[in-house]
Write a protein that holds these residues in place. Structure first.
Motif, mmCIF file in Angstrom:
data_model
loop_
_atom_site.group_PDB
_atom_site.id
_atom_site.type_symbol
_atom_site.label_atom_id
_atom_site.label_comp_id
_atom_site.label_asym_id
_atom_site.label_seq_id
_atom_site.Cartn_x
_atom_site.Cartn_y
_atom_site.Cartn_z
ATOM 1 N N TYR A 78 -37.754 -52.061 6.481
ATOM 2 C CA TYR A 78 -38.620 -52.054 7.649
ATOM 3 C C TYR A 78 -39.326 -50.700 7.691
ATOM 4 N N ARG A 79 -40.229 -50.502 8.625
ATOM 5 C CA ARG A 79 -40.966 -49.245 8.707
ATOM 6 C C ARG A 79 -40.693 -48.541 10.032
ATOM 7 N N ASN A 80 -40.689 -47.227 9.971
ATOM 8 C CA ASN A 80 -40.564 -46.478 11.210
ATOM 9 C C ASN A 80 -41.946 -46.281 11.850
ATOM 10 N N ARG A 81 -41.997 -45.562 12.941
ATOM 11 C CA ARG A 81 -43.239 -45.402 13.707
ATOM 12 C C ARG A 81 -44.311 -44.654 12.928
ATOM 13 N N TYR A 82 -43.920 -43.926 11.893
ATOM 14 C CA TYR A 82 -44.871 -43.191 11.066
ATOM 15 C C TYR A 82 -45.300 -43.985 9.833
ATOM 16 N N THR A 126 -35.128 -38.116 13.741
ATOM 17 C CA THR A 126 -34.819 -38.678 15.055
ATOM 18 C C THR A 126 -35.458 -40.050 15.194
ATOM 19 N N GLU A 127 -36.710 -40.144 14.796
ATOM 20 C CA GLU A 127 -37.429 -41.422 14.815
ATOM 21 C C GLU A 127 -36.722 -42.476 13.970
ATOM 22 N N GLY A 157 -26.673 -34.631 15.297
ATOM 23 C CA GLY A 157 -27.649 -33.973 16.152
ATOM 24 C C GLY A 157 -28.902 -34.798 16.326
ATOM 25 N N MET A 158 -29.391 -35.417 15.231
ATOM 26 C CA MET A 158 -30.559 -36.278 15.329
ATOM 27 C C MET A 158 -30.258 -37.502 16.194
ATOM 28 N N GLY A 159 -29.026 -38.021 16.081
ATOM 29 C CA GLY A 159 -28.640 -39.168 16.898
ATOM 30 C C GLY A 159 -28.616 -38.837 18.383
#
Length: 352
Positions: free
Chosen positions: A55-59, A134-135, A165-167
Motif C-alpha cells: 500500500y502507499r503512505n500519504r507521501y 511517523t506517517e 518514539g515514532m509510534g
C-alpha cells in the motif's frame, strides 16, 4: 563505561557518523542468508496466516508489510495492531515476531518495513525521517481500516526500540489510534540531538552538524547521498559497551540476522541524523490522552531512561512496566521475557 566511550558509539549505532571503517559481510551472511531474501528469524506459526501486502503512505511511498490473521476467526470484524521497529530492522525480525504472536492471541496484525528500508519503497535508500516514519504508522492504520475483517474503531499500534518514539508521535496526532504500546523505547530525536543520557556537549553537537552540513555539498556534487559506515562491525574488538555487544549478538548472528536489515548488513546515509536533531518527537505526547499508553522496558536496558521519561511526560491513562533483569534486546525476540500476556490484556481492554 566512561562517558567518552558511550558518546563514541552514538553515531555507530544511531547516526553512522564516527565509526569510519568499512566492513564486509560475514561468511555466515554470505552462505546462509544472502541467498534467501525471504528469510525470517522465527518460524511461521500454524495458528496464523501470513500474507505480503502493499500500500502507499500519504507521501506516495510504497510500503511493503506482512499481514497476520488468526486462522480461527469468525465473521465479526476484529481488533487490529500495526507494528514496526526496531530502528534499522525489518519486518522479518522483531516486529514480525510480535505481529505473529499477537495474531495468535486473536488480533489482525501488520508488521511493516518503514519507508526507504527493507522491501518498502522510497529513494534514496537507507534514510529515516521523524515525519515520514511517523506517517508510516498512520498509513498502516489506513490499510488496516479498509480491511473487511478489521473493525476500524479498534486499531492500536506497537513501536519497538527506535520506532517506539515514532509510534508515540503518531498516536499523539492520529486520533484513530486507540491504544499504543512500546517496548525497549528509544526517542531517536533526543538521542541524536543530545546523545546518550543527554551528555552531548554543544561543541560536539555543532561538530556533528558541521560535518553533515558539509557532506551535503559533496552529496549534491556527486548527485547521490553518501552512505555512512556499516552500523555494526563484523567482529567485536572486546572494548565495546555491553549494549553494543547485545546488538551484535542479535543482528550479526543467526539469532537475528537478515540481509535487508541495516543493523545486520548495511548502513544509514551519512546525513541521516539531520532531520532528527531539531524535531523532537515527543513534544505532544500528552495529547495521546485519554487513549492509553503502555511503556515496557528492561530493568538493565541502557535505554530504560527513555521509557521512564516518556512515562513522566505522558498524561493518564499510562503504565510503565519494567521487566526484571532484562536488557534492551531481550525484548526483541525472547518470548519467555517479552510480556505478551500483558500486551494481550492491554489491547483487549482498550480496543473494545
Amino acid at each position: 563505561m566512561k562517558l567518552i566511550t558511550i558518546l563514541a558509539f552514538i553515531s555507530l549505532i544511531i547516526c553512522g557518523q564516527t565509526y569510519a571503517q568499512q566492513l564486509t559481510t560475514t561468511s555466515f551472511q554470505k552462505e546462509e542468508n544472502m541467498k534467501d531474501q525471504d528469510h525470517y528469524t522465527f518460524q511461521l506459526s500454524d495458528q496464523v496466516t501470513r500474507e505480503k501486502v502493499h500500500y502507499r503512505n500519504r507521501y506516495g511511498i510504497a510500503i511493503t508489510a506482512d499481514l497476520y490473521i488468526p486462522k480461527k476467526h469468525g465473521t465479526v470484524p476484529m481488533a487490529a495492531i500495526a507494528i514496526s521497529g526496531p530502528f534499522g530492522a525489518v519486518k522479518e525480525q522483531a516486529s514480525g515476531l510480535y505481529a505473529q504472536t499477537m495474531a495468535e492471541r486473536g488480533f489482525v496484525t501488520l508488521a511493516f518495513d518503514p519507508s526507504y528500508t527493507g522491501e518498502s519503497g522510497g529513494e534514496p535508500r537507507n534514510i529515516a525521517s521523524p515525519e515520514i516514519n511517523t506517517e508510516d504508522f498512520s498509513a498502516a492504520v489506513d490499510f488496516l481500516g479498509l480491511l473487511p475483517l478489521v473493525d476500524r474503531n479498534r486499531i492500536g499500534i506497537i513501536g519497538i526500540c527506535g520506532f517506539a518514539g515514532m509510534g508515540l508521535n503518531a498516536a499523539s496526532v492520529d486520533k484513530r489510534i486507540k491504544a499504543v504500546a512500546t517496548t525497549s523505547m528509544y526517542d531517536m530525536s533526543r538521542v541524536m540531538a543530545k546523545g546518550y543520557y543527554d551528555k552531548l556537549t554543544a561543541a560536539e553537537r555543532t561538530n556533528m552538524l558541521e560535518k553533515m552540513s558539509q557532506q551535503r555539498w559533496e552529496d549534491a556534487s556527486n548527485g547521490t547521498p553518501a552512505a555512512g559506515p556499516r552500523n555494526l562491525p563484523e567482529k567485536l574488538s572486546g572494548n565495546e559497551p555491553q549494549f553494543v555487544v547485545d546488538y551484535f549478538n542479535y543482528y550479526r548472528t543467526p539469532r537475528g540476522f537478515h540481509p535487508n536489515s541495516l543493523n545486520s548488513n548495511g548502513a544509514w546515509m551519512a546525513t541521516n541524523a539531520l532531520s532528527f536533531m531539531n524535531m523532537p518527537l515527543l513534544t505532544y505526547i500528552k495529547e495521546i490522552s485519554p487513549r492509553p499508553v503502555l511503556l515496557i522496558a528492561g530493568e538493565n536496558a541502557h535505554s530504560r531512561y527513555f521509557s521512564e521519561d516518556a512515562y513522566k511526560a505522558a498524561a493518564e491513562p499510562k503504565e510503565l512496566l519494567i521487566i526484571p533483569n532484562a536488557v534492551h534486546v531481550d525484548l526483541y525476540d525472547k518470548t519467555d521475557i517479552i510480556p505478551f500476556d500483558k500486551l494481550t490484556t492491554f489491547f483487549n481492554n482498550n480496543l473494545q
